[in-house]
Design an enzyme around this catalytic site. Structure first.
Site, PDB file in Angstrom:
ATOM      1  N   GLY A 119       6.274  -3.404  -5.881  1.00 45.77           N
ATOM      2  CA  GLY A 119       5.265  -2.487  -5.341  1.00 45.77           C
ATOM      3  C   GLY A 119       5.433  -2.239  -3.852  1.00 45.77           C
ATOM      4  N   LEU A 120       6.626  -2.509  -3.319  1.00 43.09           N
ATOM      5  CA  LEU A 120       6.840  -2.357  -1.876  1.00 43.09           C
ATOM      6  C   LEU A 120       7.700  -1.137  -1.551  1.00 43.09           C
ATOM      7  CD1 LEU A 120       7.327  -6.155  -1.103  1.00 43.09           C
ATOM      8  CD2 LEU A 120       5.279  -4.782  -0.729  1.00 43.09           C
ATOM      9  N   SER A 147      10.527   0.043  -2.955  1.00 44.71           N
ATOM     10  CA  SER A 147      11.999  -0.017  -2.978  1.00 44.71           C
ATOM     11  C   SER A 147      12.601   1.238  -3.613  1.00 44.71           C
ATOM     12  CB  SER A 147      12.478  -1.263  -3.722  1.00 44.71           C
ATOM     13  OG  SER A 147      11.973  -1.266  -5.036  1.00 44.71           O
ATOM     14  N   SER A 148      11.990   1.742  -4.695  1.00 46.25           N
ATOM     15  CA  SER A 148      12.594   2.902  -5.361  1.00 46.25           C
ATOM     16  C   SER A 148      12.474   4.144  -4.481  1.00 46.25           C
ATOM     17  CB  SER A 148      11.974   3.134  -6.734  1.00 46.25           C
ATOM     18  OG  SER A 148      10.611   3.443  -6.608  1.00 46.25           O
ATOM     19  N   GLY A 152      11.025  -3.865  -7.225  1.00 49.63           N
ATOM     20  CA  GLY A 152      10.024  -3.960  -8.302  1.00 49.63           C
ATOM     21  C   GLY A 152       8.779  -4.750  -7.938  1.00 49.63           C
ATOM     22  N   ASP A 166       4.391   7.184  -1.657  1.00 50.62           N
ATOM     23  CA  ASP A 166       5.540   6.325  -1.352  1.00 50.62           C
ATOM     24  C   ASP A 166       6.644   7.090  -0.624  1.00 50.62           C
ATOM     25  OD1 ASP A 166       4.150   4.534  -2.873  1.00 50.62           O
ATOM     26  OD2 ASP A 166       5.913   3.805  -3.952  1.00 50.62           O
TER      27      ASP A 166
HETATM   28  O1  PMV Z   1       2.857   0.172  -7.648  1.00 51.32           O
HETATM   29  P1  PMV Z   1       2.821   0.890  -6.342  1.00 51.32           P
HETATM   30  O2  PMV Z   1       2.877   0.037  -5.165  1.00 51.32           O
HETATM   31  O3  PMV Z   1       3.765   2.045  -6.280  1.00 51.32           O
HETATM   32  O4  PMV Z   1       1.342   1.522  -6.200  1.00 51.32           O
HETATM   33  C1  PMV Z   1       0.732   2.294  -7.160  1.00 51.32           C
HETATM   34  C2  PMV Z   1      -0.515   2.869  -6.578  1.00 51.32           C
HETATM   35  C3  PMV Z   1      -1.462   3.437  -7.619  1.00 51.32           C
HETATM   36  O5  PMV Z   1      -2.549   3.990  -6.901  1.00 51.32           O
HETATM   37  C4  PMV Z   1      -1.993   2.346  -8.526  1.00 51.32           C
HETATM   38  C5  PMV Z   1      -0.816   4.514  -8.478  1.00 51.32           C
HETATM   39  C6  PMV Z   1      -0.484   5.791  -7.745  1.00 51.32           C
HETATM   40  O6  PMV Z   1       0.360   6.533  -8.292  1.00 51.32           O
HETATM   41  O7  PMV Z   1      -1.058   6.084  -6.692  1.00 51.32           O
END
Ligand code: PMV
Length: 320
Positions: free
Chosen positions: A105-106, A108-109, A103, A152
């Protein structure tokens, strides 16, 4: 039979938020990973457990229901969705271990989703390649989260540093980028959906200003690609600092994130910025030198990881 699959976490180097409006983005896989082991169940039940995250659950993959025996893991939703969509519902044991903070933003999911899917495909001898795996994993993330960027799951599947162009084509920047960095992650989690909405609102209220900020972010991402390809570390740092300023102007920084960014620069990072959606979550500080003093300073206030990019994406092992 036992299958182990592993996928890396990620950081966004350039282009978060602007990517939502069609601008390019660059993200890289980091050497922190999630591991999923799948084996036949010893007791006719489907069990999911994690010693690292301290939880255990009994799962009904057909109905997507579970009974928690220990802990309270949010990440279970992704594993459940993978099993629901891709498993034959026979009893299995799943063991998750991970050194990616959850959780923050790195990724993990995405890492857990990609690793679970790859392990399950191998368990069922289903043929897949990286392209199909990243695609299927992205679909899972979308189902669970409502919206999800494909970045991601692409990064967690392929590894390395990935450039996503304006036309949504992705390119692996196959380079040896060895400079280490510090990730500082705040105990306050960010909420990606909310931050994306807040930026949209700001953009709608101030189109003449915010549109320029978004396109400046796109331009700096393209300059960042050039700097990465030429391994120009000081230029990458400079662009990260500009990117942070622009993200701050969109209102996605917090006092905790800004403090980490400024402390990192003061202690010698060549560049430091928010990584991911902001509003909590993480910063990344590029540290060709002084990594220990940057890490020590940030860790007075928040948690840190010292890490570097890895080319190693998904991999798996099968034992009979
Ligand atoms: O919260 P993270 O690390 O998954 O990043 C989101 C990145 C955004 O550009 C803000 C949203 C997206 O879906 O690209």
């Amino acid at each position: 039979m036992e299958v182990i699959a592993s996928a890396p976490g990620k950081v966004i180097l350039f282009g978060e938020h602007s990517v939502v409006y069609g601008e390019p983005a660059i993200a890289g896989a980091v050497d922190k990973r999630a591991f999923i082991k799948i084996k036949n169940s010893p007791n006719n039940k489907t069990i999911l457990k994690s010693y690292d995250l301290n939880f255990e659950a009994e799962i009904n993959s057909k109905s997507k229901k579970y009974y928690l025996k220990k802990g309270k893991p949010g990440i279970i939703r992704y594993i459940l969705e993978v099993l629901y969509q891709h498993h034959d519902h026979s009893p299995i044991e799943i063991i998750l271990s991970s050194n990616i903070p959850i959780g923050s933003g790195l990724g993990s999911s995405a890492a857990v989703t990609v690793a679970t899917l790859a392990a399950l495909y191998r368990y069922h001898k289903v043929k897949f390649n990286r392209k199909s795996l990243a695609f299927d994993a992205h679909k899972i993330e979308e189902t669970v989260q409502g919206i999800a960027s494909p970045l991601d799951t692409l990064v967690c599947t392929h590894g390395g540093i990935i450039y996503l162009s304006r036309s949504k084509k992705f390119q692996s920047l196959r380079i040896k980028f060895k400079t280490p960095f510090v990730i500082g992650y705040s105990s306050k989690h960010g909420n990606t959906g909310k931050m994306v909405k807040d930026v949209k609102f700001l953009k709608e209220n101030n189109p003449k200003i915010v549109n320029h900020i978004i396109s400046a972010m796109g331009n700096l991402t393209n300059s960042g690609k050039y700097a990465i390809l030429h391994n120009n570390v000081s230029k990458i740092g400079e662009l990260m600092n500009i990117n942070h300023g622009l993200l701050d102007s969109l209102g996605v920084s917090t006092p905790e994130l800004s403090r980490m960014v400024y402390l990192a620069r003061k202690k010698g990072a060549v560049g430091a910025k928010i990584t991911g959606a902001g509003g909590g979550g993480s910063i990344i500080a590029l540290c060709p030198k002084n990594i220990d003093s940057v890490a020590a300073e940030i860790s007075k206030y928040e948690k840190i990881l010292k890490t570097k990019f890895t080319n190693k994406g998904i991999y798996y092992q099968v034992k009979y």
